[in-house]
Scaffold this motif. Structure first.
Motif, PDB file in Angstrom:
ATOM      1  N   SER A  81     106.586  50.408  46.040  1.00  0.00           N
ATOM      2  CA  SER A  81     105.450  49.686  46.343  1.00  0.00           C
ATOM      3  C   SER A  81     105.514  48.544  46.026  1.00  0.00           C
ATOM      4  O   SER A  81     106.473  47.949  45.453  1.00  0.00           O
ATOM      5  N   LYS A 106     101.132  63.348  46.539  1.00  0.00           N
ATOM      6  CA  LYS A 106     101.158  64.671  46.067  1.00  0.00           C
ATOM      7  C   LYS A 106     101.925  65.718  47.227  1.00  0.00           C
ATOM      8  O   LYS A 106     102.508  66.577  46.771  1.00  0.00           O
ATOM      9  N   THR A 107     101.357  65.542  48.337  1.00  0.00           N
ATOM     10  CA  THR A 107     102.067  66.327  49.383  1.00  0.00           C
ATOM     11  C   THR A 107     103.723  66.146  49.620  1.00  0.00           C
ATOM     12  O   THR A 107     104.100  67.253  49.505  1.00  0.00           O
ATOM     13  N   VAL A 156     104.766  52.072  50.174  1.00  0.00           N
ATOM     14  CA  VAL A 156     102.982  51.889  49.856  1.00  0.00           C
ATOM     15  C   VAL A 156     102.665  50.402  50.023  1.00  0.00           C
ATOM     16  O   VAL A 156     103.606  49.612  49.463  1.00  0.00           O
ATOM     17  N   LYS A 193     101.639  56.774  62.847  1.00  0.00           N
ATOM     18  CA  LYS A 193     100.416  56.289  62.032  1.00  0.00           C
ATOM     19  C   LYS A 193      99.350  55.809  63.155  1.00  0.00           C
ATOM     20  O   LYS A 193      98.139  55.858  62.337  1.00  0.00           O
ATOM     21  N   LYS A 246      96.952  52.543  50.379  1.00  0.00           N
ATOM     22  CA  LYS A 246      96.511  53.626  51.120  1.00  0.00           C
ATOM     23  C   LYS A 246      97.497  54.920  51.286  1.00  0.00           C
ATOM     24  O   LYS A 246      97.150  56.116  51.318  1.00  0.00           O
ATOM     25  N   GLU A 247      98.921  54.695  51.328  1.00  0.00           N
ATOM     26  CA  GLU A 247      99.741  55.552  51.316  1.00  0.00           C
ATOM     27  C   GLU A 247      99.906  56.410  50.145  1.00  0.00           C
ATOM     28  O   GLU A 247     100.706  57.596  50.233  1.00  0.00           O
ATOM     29  N   LYS A 248      99.414  55.993  49.007  1.00  0.00           N
ATOM     30  CA  LYS A 248      99.615  56.809  47.830  1.00  0.00           C
ATOM     31  C   LYS A 248      98.853  58.295  47.842  1.00  0.00           C
ATOM     32  O   LYS A 248      99.382  59.122  47.348  1.00  0.00           O
ATOM     33  N   VAL A 249      98.007  58.351  48.931  1.00  0.00           N
ATOM     34  CA  VAL A 249      97.482  59.869  49.314  1.00  0.00           C
ATOM     35  C   VAL A 249      98.558  60.754  49.442  1.00  0.00           C
ATOM     36  O   VAL A 249      98.314  62.069  49.432  1.00  0.00           O
ATOM     37  N   TYR A 250      99.906  60.369  50.291  1.00  0.00           N
ATOM     38  CA  TYR A 250     100.660  61.447  50.532  1.00  0.00           C
ATOM     39  C   TYR A 250     101.762  61.779  49.304  1.00  0.00           C
ATOM     40  O   TYR A 250     102.647  62.625  49.652  1.00  0.00           O
TER      41      TYR A 250
END
Length: 466
Positions: free
Chosen positions: A183, A169-170, A158, A71, A163-167
């Motif tokens: 979370s 979808k991937t 999370v 990270k 911030k970690e929510k952006v991952y």
């Protein structure tokens, strides 16, 4: 006693150049990790290498072993044994730290990187340099089969800031049901971000796409890789022997062209070239020339973000920028004040303006009252601006207090107390209110603000390069 100032940039001069080229030639010293890393899913892995001058390359890898891999990486090339001990002691305040073999450190880090990449997640951009402090990941390193993930799945944790929510979808696209996420149970409280740095939002101007200078030899000398650590005395004398305004104009063109050529790739982590020394040499020459027209070049450098400073100046940014700004400040106090009050700049770059003001007060004692007035107006404005992070934040406020302690600014103690009363001063930077007042009332004047000569600055750079 107030705590020692901290900065964003510790222990490196052009890490891209030094670490890429030299780190793997140096012997590995000791490695460490927090004892609970496998249970916690978060490893702070420390790897050190010893330099010929007795100092150490130090790297701390923040590794999410449950999902995200590396990270962040913090690295320095000038740590002493005491510096390393102090870092380990701080880590030890929250968890037990174990010394481990390099093979163990290597497998934790590279194993987590591979695990995350299988899920489509790349390591932090700081790893593009930090990886060179490690050995290359080849079969020459014995494999240790660590388990990554949690209960056979990727587990995305999370944090409260989300911030970690952006991952998500991937992970969903790559893994389907082979990942879980957790979370916080409580909603994020906006008050928890009060100590976050001011958001960097500078809108860059249109920089020149081609370099135009009056004296081409200056541009060539500054960009010459063989001159990276020092310009020759002959070159310095030749440059300084020219009309000051001609040189200052050429340096401005070089600075603007270099910023335009590199800032985007630095920001997005795609920069592949090494810095060529143009920004660094320009600052040193502007300090030597002392032309007021040079201030626009220095301030444009100060409008860039911390990654830009790391790339072009490394750890010596706080030693190069303030003297250059001070040298160009005659008749330009209004421009420095405007910079201090303009939102969207990098916090640590903004601190350089405080240092330049302190240099003015100490080296020109007849101007002390003027500078105290600048700081008074700044202090009076902070209680209103700090909650909104309007051209300031808790870290910046901490550096203001530390600078005033250096200046023994007894005149400003009432205003200092008012700012601390907001609860929005990061006392990790300089100490609590009582610490600052004690230092103001008891310590001697700080003499670290002496103005270095160009030869002294180049001596310092060469020492970093060894």
């Amino acid at each position: 006693m107030a705590k020692k100032k901290t900065t964003q940039q510790q222990g490196k001069i052009s890490p891209e150049k030094y670490i890429r080229e030299k780190a793997r030639t140096l012997p590995i010293d000791k490695c460490y990790v927090n004892q609970d890393w496998q249970k916690a899913g978060m490893a702070n892995v420390v790897v050190t290498r010893q330099r010929p001058n007795g100092e150490f390359i130090f790297a701390s890898f923040l590794v999410d072993t449950f999902c995200l891999g590396v990270k962040d990486v913090y690295y320095s090339m000038t740590y002493t044994a005491d510096d390393i001990k102090n870092v380990l002691d701080r880590y030890g305040d929250t968890c037990e730290i174990d010394e481990i073999s390099y093979d163990e450190a290597h497998n934790i880090i590279w194993g987590a990187v591979s695990f995350a990449e299988e899920a489509g997640i790349k390591p932090a951009k700081t790893f593009s340099i930090g990886q060179y402090i490690l050995e290359d990941d080849t079969e020459e390193i014995p494999l240790i089969d660590y388990e990554f993930g949690k209960d056979g799945k990727y587990l995305l944790v999370v944090g409260e800031d989300g911030k970690e929510k952006v991952y998500l979808k991937t992970l969903a696209q790559r893994l389907g049901e082979r990942f879980d996420f957790i979370s916080p149970l409580e909603a994020f409280d906006d008050d928890n971000d009060e100590y976050e740095d001011e958001k960097y939002s500078y809108q860059h101007p249109e920089y020149p796409s081609t370099l135009s200078v009056r004296h081409q030899f200056i541009a060539d000398a500054l960009a010459d890789e063989s001159n990276f650590y020092r310009l020759s005395r002959e070159t310095i004398d030749r440059i300084l022997g020219l009309p000051a305004e001609e040189v200052t104009e050429d340096l401005h063109n070089i600075v603007m062209y270099t910023i335009g050529r590199t800032y985007r790739a630095i920001d997005d982590g795609t920069i592949e070239e090494d810095p060529d020394g143009s920004i660094m040499h320009s600052l040193l020459l502007l300090n030597a020339i002392k032309s007021p027209t040079g201030i626009d070049s220095v301030l444009e450098i100060m409008r860039q973000n911390g990654d830009f400073a790391d790339f072009h100046l490394g750890d010596l940014a706080p030693e190069m920028i303030p003297p250059a700004l001070y040298a160009c400040s005659t008749g330009n106090m209004d421009k420095i004040i405007e910079y201090l009050y303009t939102p969207g700049y990098d916090t640590y770059m903004r601190v350089n303006a405080l240092e330049a003001l302190a240099m003015t007060a100490i080296n020109e004692p007849e101007r002390r009252d003027e500078i105290i007035g600048v700081f008074r107006r700044l202090l009076v404005s902070l209680p209103e601006r700090l909650p909104a992070k309007n051209a300031c934040d808790a870290t910046f406020a901490g550096f203001v207090m530390s600078t005033l302690a250096d200046l023994k600014a007894k005149e400003l103690i009432p205003e200092i107390k008012d700012v601390f009363a907001t609860g929005l001063v990061d006392d990790d930077v300089a100490g609590e209110c009582n610490d600052i007042i004690h230092d103001i009332e008891n310590n001697s004047i700080c003499h670290k603000y002496d103005i270095p000569t160009i030869d002294q600055q180049y001596d310092r750079i060469e020492n970093f390069g060894k």
